[in-house]
Design a protein around this motif. Structure first.
Motif, PDB file in Angstrom:
ATOM      1  N   ARG A  40      48.651  33.329  37.534  1.00 50.42           N
ATOM      2  CA  ARG A  40      48.369  32.078  38.249  1.00 50.42           C
ATOM      3  C   ARG A  40      47.781  32.588  39.453  1.00 50.42           C
ATOM      4  O   ARG A  40      47.319  31.249  40.100  1.00 50.42           O
ATOM      5  CB  ARG A  40      49.899  31.656  38.393  1.00 50.42           C
ATOM      6  CG  ARG A  40      50.425  31.304  37.170  1.00 50.42           C
ATOM      7  CD  ARG A  40      52.008  30.950  37.258  1.00 50.42           C
ATOM      8  NE  ARG A  40      52.659  30.856  35.946  1.00 50.42           N
ATOM      9  CZ  ARG A  40      52.637  29.694  35.360  1.00 50.42           C
ATOM     10  NH1 ARG A  40      51.763  28.611  35.617  1.00 50.42           N
ATOM     11  NH2 ARG A  40      53.354  29.869  33.887  1.00 50.42           N
ATOM     12  N   ALA A  41      47.446  33.536  40.049  1.00 50.80           N
ATOM     13  CA  ALA A  41      46.649  33.782  41.149  1.00 50.80           C
ATOM     14  C   ALA A  41      45.208  33.887  40.954  1.00 50.80           C
ATOM     15  O   ALA A  41      44.245  33.791  41.748  1.00 50.80           O
ATOM     16  CB  ALA A  41      47.401  34.955  42.086  1.00 50.80           C
ATOM     17  N   ALA A  42      44.977  34.345  39.507  1.00 49.27           N
ATOM     18  CA  ALA A  42      43.540  34.562  39.256  1.00 49.27           C
ATOM     19  C   ALA A  42      43.097  33.195  39.098  1.00 49.27           C
ATOM     20  O   ALA A  42      43.570  32.036  38.688  1.00 49.27           O
ATOM     21  CB  ALA A  42      43.422  35.251  37.786  1.00 49.27           C
ATOM     22  N   ALA A  43      41.448  33.167  39.065  1.00 47.28           N
ATOM     23  CA  ALA A  43      41.030  31.852  38.717  1.00 47.28           C
ATOM     24  C   ALA A  43      39.487  32.009  38.106  1.00 47.28           C
ATOM     25  O   ALA A  43      39.272  33.289  38.114  1.00 47.28           O
ATOM     26  CB  ALA A  43      40.658  30.994  40.151  1.00 47.28           C
ATOM     27  N   ARG A  44      38.945  31.128  37.785  1.00 47.56           N
ATOM     28  CA  ARG A  44      37.496  31.373  37.313  1.00 47.56           C
ATOM     29  C   ARG A  44      36.722  30.155  37.734  1.00 47.56           C
ATOM     30  O   ARG A  44      37.282  28.897  37.748  1.00 47.56           O
ATOM     31  CB  ARG A  44      37.295  31.447  35.804  1.00 47.56           C
ATOM     32  CG  ARG A  44      37.660  30.103  34.890  1.00 47.56           C
ATOM     33  CD  ARG A  44      37.390  30.624  33.385  1.00 47.56           C
ATOM     34  NE  ARG A  44      37.558  29.163  32.836  1.00 47.56           N
ATOM     35  CZ  ARG A  44      37.570  29.035  31.513  1.00 47.56           C
ATOM     36  NH1 ARG A  44      37.300  30.229  30.648  1.00 47.56           N
ATOM     37  NH2 ARG A  44      37.393  27.815  30.899  1.00 47.56           N
ATOM     38  N   LEU A  45      35.261  30.411  38.121  1.00 48.28           N
ATOM     39  CA  LEU A  45      34.499  29.248  38.097  1.00 48.28           C
ATOM     40  C   LEU A  45      33.927  28.994  36.825  1.00 48.28           C
ATOM     41  O   LEU A  45      33.262  29.791  36.033  1.00 48.28           O
ATOM     42  CB  LEU A  45      33.137  29.707  38.970  1.00 48.28           C
ATOM     43  CG  LEU A  45      33.739  30.463  40.455  1.00 48.28           C
ATOM     44  CD1 LEU A  45      32.299  30.523  41.197  1.00 48.28           C
ATOM     45  CD2 LEU A  45      34.408  29.327  41.079  1.00 48.28           C
ATOM     46  N   ALA A  46      33.801  27.503  36.633  1.00 51.94           N
ATOM     47  CA  ALA A  46      33.575  27.263  35.051  1.00 51.94           C
ATOM     48  C   ALA A  46      32.254  27.544  34.707  1.00 51.94           C
ATOM     49  O   ALA A  46      32.203  27.738  33.722  1.00 51.94           O
ATOM     50  CB  ALA A  46      34.067  25.683  35.175  1.00 51.94           C
ATOM     51  N   GLY A  47      31.214  27.737  35.717  1.00 52.34           N
ATOM     52  CA  GLY A  47      29.949  28.113  35.359  1.00 52.34           C
ATOM     53  C   GLY A  47      29.778  29.502  35.004  1.00 52.34           C
ATOM     54  O   GLY A  47      28.655  29.775  34.671  1.00 52.34           O
ATOM     55  N   GLY A  48      30.838  30.232  34.940  1.00 52.60           N
ATOM     56  CA  GLY A  48      30.695  31.717  34.577  1.00 52.60           C
ATOM     57  C   GLY A  48      30.938  32.843  35.423  1.00 52.60           C
ATOM     58  O   GLY A  48      30.543  33.994  35.408  1.00 52.60           O
ATOM     59  N   CYS A  49      31.943  32.681  36.483  1.00 51.63           N
ATOM     60  CA  CYS A  49      32.218  33.798  37.409  1.00 51.63           C
ATOM     61  C   CYS A  49      33.752  33.945  37.329  1.00 51.63           C
ATOM     62  O   CYS A  49      34.506  32.690  37.145  1.00 51.63           O
ATOM     63  CB  CYS A  49      31.684  33.623  38.678  1.00 51.63           C
ATOM     64  SG  CYS A  49      29.952  34.474  39.061  1.00 51.63           S
ATOM     65  N   SER A  50      34.246  34.981  37.858  1.00 45.20           N
ATOM     66  CA  SER A  50      35.668  35.086  38.127  1.00 45.20           C
ATOM     67  C   SER A  50      36.034  34.683  39.776  1.00 45.20           C
ATOM     68  O   SER A  50      35.101  34.716  40.682  1.00 45.20           O
ATOM     69  CB  SER A  50      36.146  36.369  37.882  1.00 45.20           C
ATOM     70  OG  SER A  50      35.999  36.828  36.697  1.00 45.20           O
ATOM     71  N   ALA A  51      37.225  34.642  40.001  1.00 40.57           N
ATOM     72  CA  ALA A  51      37.678  34.314  41.402  1.00 40.57           C
ATOM     73  C   ALA A  51      39.201  34.444  41.412  1.00 40.57           C
ATOM     74  O   ALA A  51      39.635  34.923  40.442  1.00 40.57           O
ATOM     75  CB  ALA A  51      37.482  32.688  41.660  1.00 40.57           C
ATOM     76  N   SER A  52      39.569  33.953  42.692  1.00 39.49           N
ATOM     77  CA  SER A  52      41.202  34.412  42.964  1.00 39.49           C
ATOM     78  C   SER A  52      41.619  33.376  43.921  1.00 39.49           C
ATOM     79  O   SER A  52      40.903  33.318  44.818  1.00 39.49           O
ATOM     80  CB  SER A  52      41.510  35.846  43.193  1.00 39.49           C
ATOM     81  OG  SER A  52      40.792  36.326  44.228  1.00 39.49           O
ATOM     82  N   PHE A  53      42.845  33.122  44.064  1.00 42.16           N
ATOM     83  CA  PHE A  53      43.597  32.582  45.111  1.00 42.16           C
ATOM     84  C   PHE A  53      43.840  33.569  46.149  1.00 42.16           C
ATOM     85  O   PHE A  53      44.641  34.387  45.695  1.00 42.16           O
ATOM     86  CB  PHE A  53      44.428  31.636  44.475  1.00 42.16           C
ATOM     87  CG  PHE A  53      44.108  30.362  43.910  1.00 42.16           C
ATOM     88  CD1 PHE A  53      43.601  29.190  44.372  1.00 42.16           C
ATOM     89  CD2 PHE A  53      44.125  30.244  42.410  1.00 42.16           C
ATOM     90  CE1 PHE A  53      43.194  28.077  43.823  1.00 42.16           C
ATOM     91  CE2 PHE A  53      43.816  29.303  41.985  1.00 42.16           C
ATOM     92  CZ  PHE A  53      43.355  28.226  42.394  1.00 42.16           C
ATOM     93  N   VAL A  54      43.622  33.243  47.387  1.00 45.17           N
ATOM     94  CA  VAL A  54      44.265  34.167  48.424  1.00 45.17           C
ATOM     95  C   VAL A  54      44.889  33.487  49.891  1.00 45.17           C
ATOM     96  O   VAL A  54      44.952  34.240  50.642  1.00 45.17           O
ATOM     97  CB  VAL A  54      42.717  35.041  49.216  1.00 45.17           C
ATOM     98  CG1 VAL A  54      42.175  35.805  47.843  1.00 45.17           C
ATOM     99  CG2 VAL A  54      41.603  34.042  49.213  1.00 45.17           C
ATOM    100  N   SER A  55      45.208  32.300  49.338  1.00 47.78           N
ATOM    101  CA  SER A  55      46.205  31.720  50.264  1.00 47.78           C
ATOM    102  C   SER A  55      46.680  30.767  49.760  1.00 47.78           C
ATOM    103  O   SER A  55      46.320  30.100  48.659  1.00 47.78           O
ATOM    104  CB  SER A  55      45.443  31.147  51.656  1.00 47.78           C
ATOM    105  OG  SER A  55      44.880  29.819  51.583  1.00 47.78           O
ATOM    106  N   SER A  56      47.940  30.208  50.217  1.00 52.35           N
ATOM    107  CA  SER A  56      48.822  29.139  49.525  1.00 52.35           C
ATOM    108  C   SER A  56      48.077  27.870  49.907  1.00 52.35           C
ATOM    109  O   SER A  56      48.758  26.790  49.400  1.00 52.35           O
ATOM    110  CB  SER A  56      50.244  29.253  50.386  1.00 52.35           C
ATOM    111  OG  SER A  56      49.985  28.896  51.640  1.00 52.35           O
ATOM    112  N   SER A  57      47.187  27.715  50.557  1.00 54.64           N
ATOM    113  CA  SER A  57      46.210  26.406  51.001  1.00 54.64           C
ATOM    114  C   SER A  57      45.237  26.417  50.270  1.00 54.64           C
ATOM    115  O   SER A  57      44.077  25.646  50.516  1.00 54.64           O
ATOM    116  CB  SER A  57      46.094  26.350  52.438  1.00 54.64           C
ATOM    117  OG  SER A  57      47.278  26.288  53.043  1.00 54.64           O
TER     118      SER A  57
END
Length: 677
Positions: A40-57
């Motif tokens: 649930r802290a991991a994320a992705r950019l729908a265009g083709g990269c990975s990402a992550s949530f790094v704050s509660s905001s």
């Protein structure tokens, strides 16, 4: 430092982690609660990269090179955000990226039996239609009525051995928070790309919004600025895009041939076109450089893949593994009866693929019409036709779960540059004529008695599809609006669409469906041979890989695993691509020269992992994946733990740069956990 003390092959799905193997090799294995938080802290950019949530905001971390499209869309002839970078010192200054979407995985559901039941006994076009109908039904049921905020994808694993539904929280209001100058984000440029040592601040921050306010998120990865130490267990949660480790030998041979005779020559040509275009004015140089970054990166990847496929050891290992599986199947009469000879079926499909591939690439995949206008026109023409059909009968990209993303792209106020479009389109039309021949029906239909340059100029001049309002008018107007449109690109797509659809149908029936059906039986044979103790190929679905900080030995010399700020200034020459931007030069005396900058680890990654967070056993960010070393380019087909390395930005380098170079204390506080709610 030499080879790693342990290597960790595999891009593992979160529901099938090799916990015993992890515990034995590194003395730690994440428990179920850790995995759920990480998901649930991991994320992705729908265009083709990975990402992550790094704050509660709702703050999201990814790579700079993953958001170049946003930076280019927010630039103009008088403001180049790639060159200047961007920092929102207040949240009110955060700028929306026109067509970005961020996804967070919420749930995984196995639907293998439903898909098998739908496709049982079917072949060719009937098999493909049944699979598409099952996908449309299952994703629609998964999404429910929450069209705007929920996305569901059916993920095929083990080349057809397993099917899962991935349910995502969809964020479509994505705003730019911080991006450094391209000169430091991609310091070293193409000469240093896929090499090490490196000194890149390839990092950026976005924020997701809901109802015009920063979206609250329950789970995120806090920062550990001191970064990782050698020997400690580290984890990468990301979305690797595509590997081919489970392909048959026949498929790998086709891929090798296609890379050498089509893909690399094509991209080398467009690289030359962009280099020539960059000799124009400053605006031409800006646009060409944006394109060149992706082209040159792709060429290095493709050449690395071709090198791996030309390595006798790699192909011999593939042949040996395939022969062993065939022998196992033959030794089990019941299994042999169920399996048949899927390898021969796939080999036969490759022969058809060779015949169809050039036209598929040029016509159906649009490589003969390299222009944003063409992409919009294809979407509008096909969208009008497909939306009038029952959901289960549509082309898969137009099923109901995909419509919100399509509408967002059509609505996005992303600039389109006519001269740039015309140059790329003229080249792609020229190449189409060269590949197919001047007497080919498609070439005669598109060019007639005109030159590619003339046709490109007429098409761009006769289109209004650069205007979002016009695109939305045509989308809302449906088939009647498309039929009545005199737009040059709409007329082009209308004229060639029947042939493109027929070609696609044949390819899906005679190649894709054959490969998928055969791969399913190969996967079932592999399960019978070794159970689920293997990981599936990458599919841009969330995976976890594990490893540690470690250098390697290159030509008898040790490669140290860390670089530092002092090394970046030693590398600085003042001329691109080794020119640090002015804010870095101004801050030099205030920066800690010993601050670690980039580092390498043994993690098994591939393209799509760009932007993945590297976290420790407590779930804290210690780094940000942005690249692999040159040996990792063969990772599409195999993993070599002695040399394959992932390259990351050190968490402390991000914090130190924000604090000292960019003077962004609020952002630093948010990363370190003391930000406002």
């Amino acid at each position: 430092m030499g080879a790693a003390s342990w290597s960790a092959e595999g891009m593992w799905t979160l529901d099938n982690l090799p916990r015993a193997q992890m515990q034995a090799s590194q003395g730690h294995a994440p428990d179920a609660a850790w995995v759920d938080r990480a998901m649930r802290a991991a994320a992705r950019l729908a265009g083709g990269c990975s990402a992550s949530f790094v704050s509660s905001s709702g703050l999201v971390m990814t790579n700079h090179h993953c958001i170049t499209r946003c930076l280019q869309q927010l630039s103009s002839p008088t403001l180049d955000r790639m060159a200047t970078g961007f920092l929102a010192r207040e949240r009110e200054q955060e700028i929306r990226c026109p067509d970005f979407e961020i996804n967070r995985l919420e749930a995984i559901t196995d639907v293998t039996e439903q898909v098998r039941a739908a496709t049982a006994g079917k072949q060719g076009a009937a098999y493909q239609a049944a699979e598409d109908a099952a996908r449309a039904r299952l994703t629609r049921e998964c999404r429910g009525s929450d069209v705007e905020n929920t996305r569901c994808d059916m993920v095929t694993l083990y080349r057809g051995g397993q099917h899962q539904l991935y349910k995502y929280r969809r964020y479509s209001d994505v705003r730019l928070v911080w991006a450094p100058e391209a000169a430091v984000a991609a310091f070293g440029g193409d000469p240093d790309n896929f090499n090490f040592p490196r000194w890149c601040l390839d990092a950026a921050f976005l924020r997701v919004y809901e109802g015009g306010k920063p979206a609250p998120v329950q789970h995120h990865f806090p920062f550990r600025a001191e970064g990782p130490q050698p020997g400690e267990p580290l984890y990468v949660t990301g979305h690797p895009g595509n590997t081919q480790r489970l392909l048959t030998v026949a498929q790998l041979e086709f891929l090798r041939e296609n890379l050498g005779t089509e893909v690399i020559p094509r991209n080398s040509e467009i690289r030359g076109v962009m280099l020539q275009y960059a000799r124009g004015d400053a605006e031409a140089q800006r646009l060409a450089q944006g394109a060149l970054q992706g082209i040159e990166n792709g060429l290095k990847v493709q050449r690395g893949q071709l090198l791996a496929l030309n390595d006798p050891a790699v192909m011999d290992a593939k042949r040996s593994a395939e022969a062993a599986l065939k022998a196992f199947v033959a030794s089990q009469p019941e299994l042999a009866a169920r399996t048949g000879d899927p390898w021969a079926e796939i080999e036969a499909a490759q022969r058809i693929k060779r015949d169809l591939d050039a036209e598929m690439q040029l016509l159906e995949e649009g490589r003969g019409f390299l222009a944003a206008h063409f992409g919009y026109a294809r979407t509008l023409v096909r969208g009008a036709a497909e939306r009038s059909k029952p959901n289960a009968e549509r082309l898969r990209e137009f099923n109901e779960t995909n419509l919100p993303q399509i509408e967002q792209r059509l609505r996005a106020a992303a600039p389109v540059y006519p001269a740039f479009e015309q140059a790329r389109l003229a080249w792609s039309l020229t190449r189409m004529r060269s590949q197919l021949g001047a007497d080919h029906a498609l070439v005669r239909q598109v060019l007639g008695q005109r030159t590619p340059e003339q046709v490109a100029a007429e098409l761009v001049a006769g289109s209004r599809l650069a205007d979002p309002a016009e695109r939305l008018r045509l989308w809302a107007g449906g088939q009647a609006a498309i039929d009545a449109s005199a737009d040059s690109f709409i007329r082009l797509v209308r004229a060639i669409d029947a042939d493109a659809r027929a070609l696609r149908k044949r390819f899906e029936s005679e190649v894709q469906a054959v490969e998928r059906r055969a791969a399913t039986r190969i996967a079932q044979a592999q399960f019978a041979q070794s159970g689920r103790n293997a990981y599936p190929d990458a599919t841009f679905s969330l995976r976890l890989s594990y490893g540690e900080v470690a250098g390697w030995t290159e030509k008898g010399q040790p490669v140290a695993p860390y670089t530092d700020f002092a090394g970046a200034f030693r590398r600085h020459t003042g001329a691109a691509p080794f020119a640090l931007p002015a804010p870095w030069l101004a801050a030099r005396e205030k920066l800690n020269p010993a601050q670690r900058f980039n580092f390498v680890t043994t993690h098994d990654i591939i393209g799509g992992n760009s932007g993945s967070p590297m976290v420790d056993r407590e779930g804290r960010v210690v780094g940000l994946i942005f690249d692999g070393n040159i040996h990792s380019l063969g990772g599409s087909f195999s993993y070599d733990g002695s040399r394959n390395r992932a390259v990351s930005v050190h968490a402390g380098a991000i914090v130190e740069a924000l604090r000292t170079v960019y003077e962004a204390p609020s952002l630093v506080q948010e990363l370190l956990g003391s930000a406002r709610p």
